[in-house]
Scaffold this motif. Sequence first.
Motif, PDB file in Angstrom:
ATOM      1  N   PHE A   1       0.837  -1.214   0.000  1.00  0.00           N
ATOM      2  CA  PHE A   1       0.000   0.000   0.000  1.00  0.00           C
ATOM      3  C   PHE A   1       0.868   1.259   0.000  1.00  0.00           C
ATOM      4  O   PHE A   1       0.599   2.214  -0.721  1.00  0.00           O
ATOM      5  CB  PHE A   1      -0.938   0.019   1.205  1.00  0.00           C
ATOM      6  CG  PHE A   1      -1.900  -1.142   1.253  1.00  0.00           C
ATOM      7  CD1 PHE A   1      -2.274  -1.794   0.099  1.00  0.00           C
ATOM      8  CD2 PHE A   1      -2.426  -1.587   2.463  1.00  0.00           C
ATOM      9  CE1 PHE A   1      -3.166  -2.873   0.132  1.00  0.00           C
ATOM     10  CE2 PHE A   1      -3.301  -2.663   2.510  1.00  0.00           C
ATOM     11  CZ  PHE A   1      -3.671  -3.302   1.342  1.00  0.00           C
ATOM     12  N   LEU A   2       1.929   1.240   0.832  1.00  0.00           N
ATOM     13  CA  LEU A   2       2.820   2.410   0.885  1.00  0.00           C
ATOM     14  C   LEU A   2       3.476   2.660  -0.470  1.00  0.00           C
ATOM     15  O   LEU A   2       3.542   3.797  -0.927  1.00  0.00           O
ATOM     16  CB  LEU A   2       3.916   2.180   1.930  1.00  0.00           C
ATOM     17  CG  LEU A   2       3.712   2.778   3.320  1.00  0.00           C
ATOM     18  CD1 LEU A   2       4.961   2.583   4.155  1.00  0.00           C
ATOM     19  CD2 LEU A   2       3.360   4.251   3.264  1.00  0.00           C
ATOM     20  N   ILE A   3       3.946   1.572  -1.104  1.00  0.00           N
ATOM     21  CA  ILE A   3       4.620   1.714  -2.406  1.00  0.00           C
ATOM     22  C   ILE A   3       3.654   2.285  -3.446  1.00  0.00           C
ATOM     23  O   ILE A   3       3.986   3.196  -4.204  1.00  0.00           O
ATOM     24  CB  ILE A   3       5.199   0.347  -2.868  1.00  0.00           C
ATOM     25  CG1 ILE A   3       6.378  -0.041  -1.973  1.00  0.00           C
ATOM     26  CG2 ILE A   3       5.622   0.378  -4.328  1.00  0.00           C
ATOM     27  CD1 ILE A   3       6.873  -1.476  -2.134  1.00  0.00           C
ATOM     28  N   GLU A   4       2.427   1.753  -3.457  1.00  0.00           N
ATOM     29  CA  GLU A   4       1.407   2.230  -4.410  1.00  0.00           C
ATOM     30  C   GLU A   4       1.156   3.725  -4.238  1.00  0.00           C
ATOM     31  O   GLU A   4       1.074   4.475  -5.207  1.00  0.00           O
ATOM     32  CB  GLU A   4       0.093   1.488  -4.128  1.00  0.00           C
ATOM     33  CG  GLU A   4      -0.322   0.569  -5.238  1.00  0.00           C
ATOM     34  CD  GLU A   4      -1.662  -0.093  -4.939  1.00  0.00           C
ATOM     35  OE1 GLU A   4      -2.387  -0.358  -5.902  1.00  0.00           O
ATOM     36  OE2 GLU A   4      -1.995  -0.336  -3.760  1.00  0.00           O
ATOM     37  N   MET A   5       1.027   4.145  -2.984  1.00  0.00           N
ATOM     38  CA  MET A   5       0.730   5.553  -2.713  1.00  0.00           C
ATOM     39  C   MET A   5       1.896   6.461  -3.074  1.00  0.00           C
ATOM     40  O   MET A   5       1.715   7.494  -3.712  1.00  0.00           O
ATOM     41  CB  MET A   5       0.380   5.725  -1.244  1.00  0.00           C
ATOM     42  CG  MET A   5      -0.938   5.084  -0.910  1.00  0.00           C
ATOM     43  SD  MET A   5      -1.278   5.273   0.822  1.00  0.00           S
ATOM     44  CE  MET A   5      -3.037   5.062   0.815  1.00  0.00           C
ATOM     45  N   LEU A   6       3.097   6.067  -2.673  1.00  0.00           N
ATOM     46  CA  LEU A   6       4.273   6.899  -2.965  1.00  0.00           C
ATOM     47  C   LEU A   6       4.511   6.978  -4.471  1.00  0.00           C
ATOM     48  O   LEU A   6       4.937   7.997  -4.997  1.00  0.00           O
ATOM     49  CB  LEU A   6       5.506   6.332  -2.260  1.00  0.00           C
ATOM     50  CG  LEU A   6       5.503   6.481  -0.733  1.00  0.00           C
ATOM     51  CD1 LEU A   6       6.573   5.599  -0.092  1.00  0.00           C
ATOM     52  CD2 LEU A   6       5.720   7.939  -0.317  1.00  0.00           C
ATOM     53  N   ASN A   7       4.217   5.896  -5.176  1.00  0.00           N
ATOM     54  CA  ASN A   7       4.352   5.872  -6.633  1.00  0.00           C
ATOM     55  C   ASN A   7       3.393   6.826  -7.301  1.00  0.00           C
ATOM     56  O   ASN A   7       3.647   7.319  -8.392  1.00  0.00           O
ATOM     57  CB  ASN A   7       4.028   4.460  -7.147  1.00  0.00           C
ATOM     58  CG  ASN A   7       5.281   3.744  -7.547  1.00  0.00           C
ATOM     59  OD1 ASN A   7       6.267   4.367  -7.907  1.00  0.00           O
ATOM     60  ND2 ASN A   7       5.264   2.426  -7.466  1.00  0.00           N
ATOM     61  N   ASN A   8       2.247   7.015  -6.665  1.00  0.00           N
ATOM     62  CA  ASN A   8       1.191   7.822  -7.254  1.00  0.00           C
ATOM     63  C   ASN A   8       1.363   9.315  -7.032  1.00  0.00           C
ATOM     64  O   ASN A   8       0.649  10.111  -7.618  1.00  0.00           O
ATOM     65  CB  ASN A   8      -0.150   7.379  -6.693  1.00  0.00           C
ATOM     66  CG  ASN A   8      -1.163   7.218  -7.785  1.00  0.00           C
ATOM     67  OD1 ASN A   8      -1.786   8.179  -8.186  1.00  0.00           O
ATOM     68  ND2 ASN A   8      -1.269   6.011  -8.303  1.00  0.00           N
ATOM     69  N   LEU A   9       2.291   9.675  -6.166  1.00  0.00           N
ATOM     70  CA  LEU A   9       2.546  11.099  -5.920  1.00  0.00           C
ATOM     71  C   LEU A   9       3.674  11.561  -6.835  1.00  0.00           C
ATOM     72  O   LEU A   9       4.538  10.783  -7.208  1.00  0.00           O
ATOM     73  CB  LEU A   9       2.918  11.321  -4.450  1.00  0.00           C
ATOM     74  CG  LEU A   9       1.791  11.044  -3.444  1.00  0.00           C
ATOM     75  CD1 LEU A   9       2.329  11.003  -2.028  1.00  0.00           C
ATOM     76  CD2 LEU A   9       0.701  12.111  -3.547  1.00  0.00           C
TER      77      LEU A   9
END
Length: 371
Positions: A322-330
């Motif tokens: 989840f963290l990777i997905e979110m950081l990737n999306n910023l």
Amino acid sequence: MKFIVSSSYLQKNLQLSGGVINNNNTLPILDNFLFDLVGNELKVSASDMETTIITRLEVESQDDGHIAIPARLLLDTLKTFPEQPLTFHSEGTMMTVSHDKGKSEIACAPAEEFPKAVNIEDPSNTSIMGDTLATAINKTIFAAGNDDLRPVMSGVYFQFASDGLTFVATDAHKLVRYRREDIAANETAEFIMPKKPLNLLKSILQGSESEVLVEYNDSNAQFTFENTTIICRLIDGKYPNYEAVIPKENPNKLTISRTQFLNSVRRVSIFSNKTTHQIRLKMAGAELNISAEDLDYSNKADERLTCDYQGDDMQIGFNSRFLIEMLNNLTCDHVSLEMSLPNRAGILTPVDGLDEGENVTMLVMPVMLNQ
């Protein structure tokens, strides 16, 4: 009916429309494009009953007529042509496609069998720039759920108000709220959009300068821009009160370089348990320690990063995916992670890189740490 059209122009437009068509349709007619010719305008429709996309193309013709033509067969044929004019000529349910090297004949279906597009009665409407809408979809759609038992959470929640537009998606583990305070709606409205039409909109509108007219009522929404119209059925139901789950008091605040944080989480997560994907963040002073271990295989990793941290020393666990997905999306350089307690959600926000009036809040639920 007879018309002449450029092969690459037709292919480019049909490729996008073809995204609506399912691989296993219950109604055979839905495997077709509906061609509707009036003079030099060719209207191409594709549908899966829930979502319909209509594209208007300019062709050379003086004819009128309509026919349903097999989509897959036509797309596969168009891919093989270099740029050249093609002549389409139909008689009865037979379509002949002629080109400089020869011709092919395609067996078609009567246009009358093709389902009619929904006419949205008494709609409310709002206009929004294409690239703004594409960004809003991009920033939220990854957080929407896939659970058939909770259909309301499998789409993106649109909230239109006079003080701005809000887009929300959540799957109960992560939540994203994207706000635009620089755009106002004519009237207050809220509805839940399914993923399929949103993915279509995203791919067509990426970087688009055109304005999108959004019309909606209780059951359907319609997006109109340039030569395209997308009509879809909305998800029925009440969206959960997402504001209630966003913690208001978060005294512990971590600010760190996004790429450094992302790369570190990526590396460490390789050593995490393959079912929980759990990583541990330990904050103390100006140091962030990221660690993971997989007890089944005795693998573990930990890394130290310098950061700006204000608050009490604390440890908190997150699902690394989840963290990777979110950081990737910023798209920012620095992110801030605000926390209150190890069992309360963490709030991830970009520190920079936002346009005027743009606001992104991402929420990630913690996982229990095994001490």
